[in-house]
Design a protein around this motif. Structure first.
Motif, PDB file in Angstrom:
ATOM      1  N   THR A   1       0.826  -1.210   0.000  1.00  0.00           N
ATOM      2  CA  THR A   1       0.000   0.000   0.000  1.00  0.00           C
ATOM      3  C   THR A   1       0.859   1.258   0.000  1.00  0.00           C
ATOM      4  O   THR A   1       0.565   2.217  -0.732  1.00  0.00           O
TER       5      THR A   1
ATOM      6  N   SER B   1       1.448   5.049  -2.840  1.00  0.00           N
ATOM      7  CA  SER B   1       1.093   6.380  -2.352  1.00  0.00           C
ATOM      8  C   SER B   1       1.505   7.451  -3.358  1.00  0.00           C
ATOM      9  O   SER B   1       2.361   7.235  -4.218  1.00  0.00           O
TER      10      SER B   1
ATOM     11  N   THR C   1      -7.579   0.318  -0.704  1.00  0.00           N
ATOM     12  CA  THR C   1      -6.980  -0.648  -1.614  1.00  0.00           C
ATOM     13  C   THR C   1      -7.653  -2.015  -1.527  1.00  0.00           C
ATOM     14  O   THR C   1      -8.021  -2.466  -0.447  1.00  0.00           O
TER      15      THR C   1
ATOM     16  N   ASP D   1      -3.707   5.108   0.043  1.00  0.00           N
ATOM     17  CA  ASP D   1      -4.878   4.408  -0.485  1.00  0.00           C
ATOM     18  C   ASP D   1      -5.463   3.474   0.575  1.00  0.00           C
ATOM     19  O   ASP D   1      -5.227   2.269   0.565  1.00  0.00           O
TER      20      ASP D   1
END
Length: 377
Positions: free
Chosen positions: A287, A291, A308, A305
């Motif tokens: 994740t 970004s 996600t 996010d």
């Protein structure tokens, strides 16, 4: 700038593997703890980094408890390498850190949420001719830690977790929890939820996740102050972790480093991916790698996010920023500040906190931070 432009799971996985592979190297460097460096010289830290020590002196920082274990490692390594230089960092939470910075009490502060316009305006009083900027330095995740007897692999999703922390779900055997945990021995017991009593960037990141994925279950806007209904409070991530460890049938939230230190169980998160995602640094790296930099005019604030659905991507992530004046730093601490921040964003320093549950900062972001630190004045 988007770090992974198309966001496909395969591309993210490759980037994350590059990030997390360094975790295994955290304890593998060639160390020499006997070396020290005098003012203005370079030394070898306990993490194997060559440090330009700058002037001797004391550097004061405060704020985020999420990064406190990382700062502990870094200030020890830095001090061991740079004779006569001391870094003192007090926690107290992101809100307290920002306040101390804008009051001119510390040279830098740690915050788990980017500065608000009002904070930037306030900083101009202490940053003569300049303003405060966000420098992303520590990447990690928020773990939903729990203490429920005979439940070892708890699974939660955004709506269910939001309802638990807002006292809309109050029993562990609630149908919504049971549906996510078929076969689990969920007790017919009241849920004891704990949240932060202090203004906290960890709270901001958790409630950002709720706002993105809760399906309307979390009505408040993301906030550093707790806005949920009910529950009990504790100070700092250490306080919340201590309560979860002591209180049966409890749940709270803290950074992975605190979950590991206190041997607490962390919930898996159902995101819509192929399977629930475990709270690990490797999964958070997926994740973090996606970004985007949204800050302007020298500021490096990021967009994360939280929603996600990529396979194995853990959604409740956080980035802690060091905030410093772009211009107008105090002359007596500027040299030491730049020296310390240059060390903390170095590859060796980022690797040195891998075994604390943190994720090395992606190179594309780290390079921007290094350039920004070099221009501090």
């Amino acid at each position: 700038m988007k770090l992974q432009r198309n966001g496909r799971s395969k591309a993210l996985a490759i980037g994350a593997m590059a990030l997390v592979s360094s975790l295994s190297l955290a304890a593998c460097g060639s160390d020499d703890n006997n070396k020290t460096a005098s003012s203005g010289s370079s030394g070898s830290s306990a993490a194997g980094a060559a440090i330009n020590c700058g002037k001797a002196g004391t550097l004061l920082g405060a704020g985020s408890t999420a990064q406190a274990p990382a700062i502990d490692v870094w200030k020890t390594n830095f001090g061991a390498s740079c004779s006569g230089t001391t870094v003192n960092y007090s926690g107290g939470g992101s809100g307290a850190g920002v306040q101390q910075f804008t009051q001119g009490k510390v040279a830098f502060a740690g915050t788990d949420f980017a500065l608000k316009p009002a904070d930037v305006d306030a900083s101009k009083a202490v940053c003569t001719g300049g303003k405060a900027i966000d420098l992303p330095m520590v990447a990690g995740l928020v773990s939903l830690v729990y203490n429920v007897e005979n439940v070892d692999n708890l699974v939660l999703d955004g709506p269910t977790a939001a309802k638990i922390f807002d006292s809309q779900i109050t029993k562990w055997n609630d149908p919504a929890i049971a549906a996510l945990n078929p076969g689990a021995k969920l007790p017919d017991a009241e849920i004891q939820s704990f949240h932060r009593s202090d203004d906290s960037g960890t709270t901001f990141n958790l409630t950002s996740y709720f706002a993105k994925t809760g399906g309307g279950a979390w009505s408040a806007e993301p906030n550093k102050a707790w806005k949920g209904k009910g529950g009990q409070s504790a100070n700092g991530s250490a306080g919340v972790s201590a309560q979860i460890k002591q209180v049966k049938n409890s749940i709270g939230y803290a950074e992975l480093s605190y979950a590991q230190t206190n041997n607490l169980k962390s919930a898996q998160i159902s995101t819509g991916a192929a399977k629930p995602v475990e709270a690990t640094a490797a999964n958070a790296a997926l994740t973090i790698a996606s970004s985007t930099v949204t800050g302007t005019d020298g500021d490096l604030a990021l967009s994360l996010d939280y929603g996600t659905k990529a396979d194995n991507a853990y959604p409740i992530v956080l980035v802690t920023y060091e905030i410093a004046c772009d211009k107008g730093n105090k002359a007596e601490t500027l040299d030491t500040l730049k020296s310390f921040l240059n060390y903390t964003i170095s590859d060796a320093a980022q690797k040195s906190i891998g075994d604390k549950g943190y994720v090395p900062m992606p190179a594309a972001i780290g390079d921007k931070v290094k350039a920004a630190v070099g221009t501090l004045a």
